[in-house]
Design a protein around this motif. Sequence first.
Motif, short mmCIF file in Angstrom:
data_model
loop_
_atom_site.label_atom_id
_atom_site.label_comp_id
_atom_site.label_asym_id
_atom_site.label_seq_id
_atom_site.Cartn_x
_atom_site.Cartn_y
_atom_site.Cartn_z
N SER A 1 -6.60 -3.90 8.41
CA SER A 1 -6.72 -4.06 9.87
C SER A 1 -8.11 -3.64 10.34
O SER A 1 -8.46 -3.89 11.50
N TYR A 2 -8.91 -3.03 9.46
CA TYR A 2 -10.28 -2.68 9.83
C TYR A 2 -11.09 -3.96 10.05
O TYR A 2 -10.97 -4.92 9.31
N GLU A 3 -11.92 -3.97 11.08
CA GLU A 3 -12.75 -5.13 11.38
C GLU A 3 -14.14 -4.93 10.80
O GLU A 3 -14.93 -4.14 11.31
N TRP A 4 -14.44 -5.66 9.73
CA TRP A 4 -15.73 -5.54 9.04
C TRP A 4 -16.84 -6.12 9.89
O TRP A 4 -16.68 -7.14 10.54
N LYS A 5 -18.03 -5.49 9.84
CA LYS A 5 -19.12 -5.88 10.70
C LYS A 5 -20.31 -6.49 9.95
O LYS A 5 -21.01 -7.34 10.50
N SER B 1 -8.60 -4.29 2.48
CA SER B 1 -9.04 -4.61 3.83
C SER B 1 -10.09 -5.73 3.82
O SER B 1 -10.05 -6.64 4.65
N PHE B 2 -11.00 -5.68 2.85
CA PHE B 2 -12.09 -6.65 2.80
C PHE B 2 -11.57 -8.07 2.55
O PHE B 2 -12.18 -9.04 3.00
N LEU B 3 -10.44 -8.17 1.87
CA LEU B 3 -9.88 -9.48 1.54
C LEU B 3 -9.13 -10.12 2.70
O LEU B 3 -8.65 -11.24 2.59
N GLY C 1 -4.37 -9.10 2.35
CA GLY C 1 -5.32 -8.70 1.32
C GLY C 1 -4.74 -7.77 0.29
O GLY C 1 -5.04 -7.87 -0.91
N ARG C 2 -3.87 -6.84 0.74
CA ARG C 2 -3.29 -5.89 -0.22
C ARG C 2 -2.41 -6.61 -1.23
O ARG C 2 -2.54 -6.39 -2.45
N GLU C 3 -1.52 -7.47 -0.75
CA GLU C 3 -0.62 -8.19 -1.66
C GLU C 3 -1.42 -9.06 -2.63
O GLU C 3 -1.11 -9.11 -3.82
N PHE C 4 -2.44 -9.71 -2.10
CA PHE C 4 -3.26 -10.56 -2.96
C PHE C 4 -4.00 -9.73 -4.00
O PHE C 4 -4.04 -10.08 -5.18
N LEU C 5 -4.58 -8.60 -3.56
CA LEU C 5 -5.33 -7.75 -4.50
C LEU C 5 -4.43 -7.22 -5.61
O LEU C 5 -4.84 -7.18 -6.78
N MET C 6 -3.23 -6.83 -5.28
CA MET C 6 -2.33 -6.30 -6.31
C MET C 6 -1.99 -7.39 -7.33
O MET C 6 -1.84 -7.11 -8.53
#
Length: 352
Positions: free
Chosen positions: A291-295, A317-319, A323-328
């Motif tokens: 949920s972090y908004e990357w800048k 977060s970056f994905l 993103g978490r499910e995909f990264l795992m």
Amino acid sequence: MTSLPVSELEPDYALSAYDYELPSDRIAQDPVTPRDTSRLLVIDAERNLLHHHFYDLPNFLRSGDLLVFNNTKVIPARMYGKKLSGVPVEILLMEPLGNNRWLALVKPGKRLPIGSTIVFAENVKATVEGIEPSTRARELQFHIPADADLDKIIDQLGQIPLPPYVTDSHAEPERYQTIYAEISGAIAAPTAGLHFTDQLFEKLQAQGVDRAFVTLHVGIGTFRPVETEDITQHIMHNEWCEVPEETIAKIKETKARGGRVIGVGSTVARSLESSNYEAFKGKTNLMIYPSYEWKVLDAMITNFHLPKSTLLMMVSSFLGKDGREFLMSVYQEAIAKEYRFYSFGDAMLLWK
């Protein structure tokens, strides 16, 4: 953010959702030689998985892109001494406090209350003068000869501290430094940068890929375990970083001409996100999770991280969405493909 009961936590905010099983033989004990022959798992913008080697990195970059590196240098932060009674003591220097004082983790901690003395050499001692509440680290006042320099003494008596999961390594100390390490202060290497070689830099430069630097002295904050099931309640320990004006200028120039900014490692990501497009020098305890908004970053190079670590949360977060499910699932693929994990292991290139 107010902590919710565990049963009501969204999975992205639940510590247990970042757990995975890793066979012990997947934990790299030694780095590969040459450095850039490590493997590189590329996740493109469409989430395709591409299996390459690190020396293939130029194939995924183009003229006008900018790589940002962390030029911190690991200090010989592990020191061994004895109590006045002769009991062996091990310390890990964490942060300088000025005037020959350091914050340090100690073993055995219970036997080193305030007032204890540690003897490192004939003329080198330290007294425990305080205890930092959150980490239980000791505030050590070093006592050295008047004409001595504590940094030089640490260089002489200390050892480069390999991570605790590296238990059977034959690596020389310089292999736990990036080839561009310059500014001393870290207790652990920014490991995404360990894969770069002079030859790879020459190839990238010829291709028109520019580079810039930040400094983040990797400390206990990067590795301190998350102890709350609600990850939003975890408080990161401060780490010192500097983002120079020159680096901010290069980032803005790159963006303006349509180039892409690639951060080499989670420490670069934290530094740049802490700066918010301005020159910055100071401490950061920024924790990044879904949920972090990357800048700033368009892509990130990173190694494979420990289960339940803040680094795993950052990469999730970056994905982006899911993103978490995909990264795992990516991690399971990497395990099946026998990638090497953690500090001396292989790398990933992730495009936003």
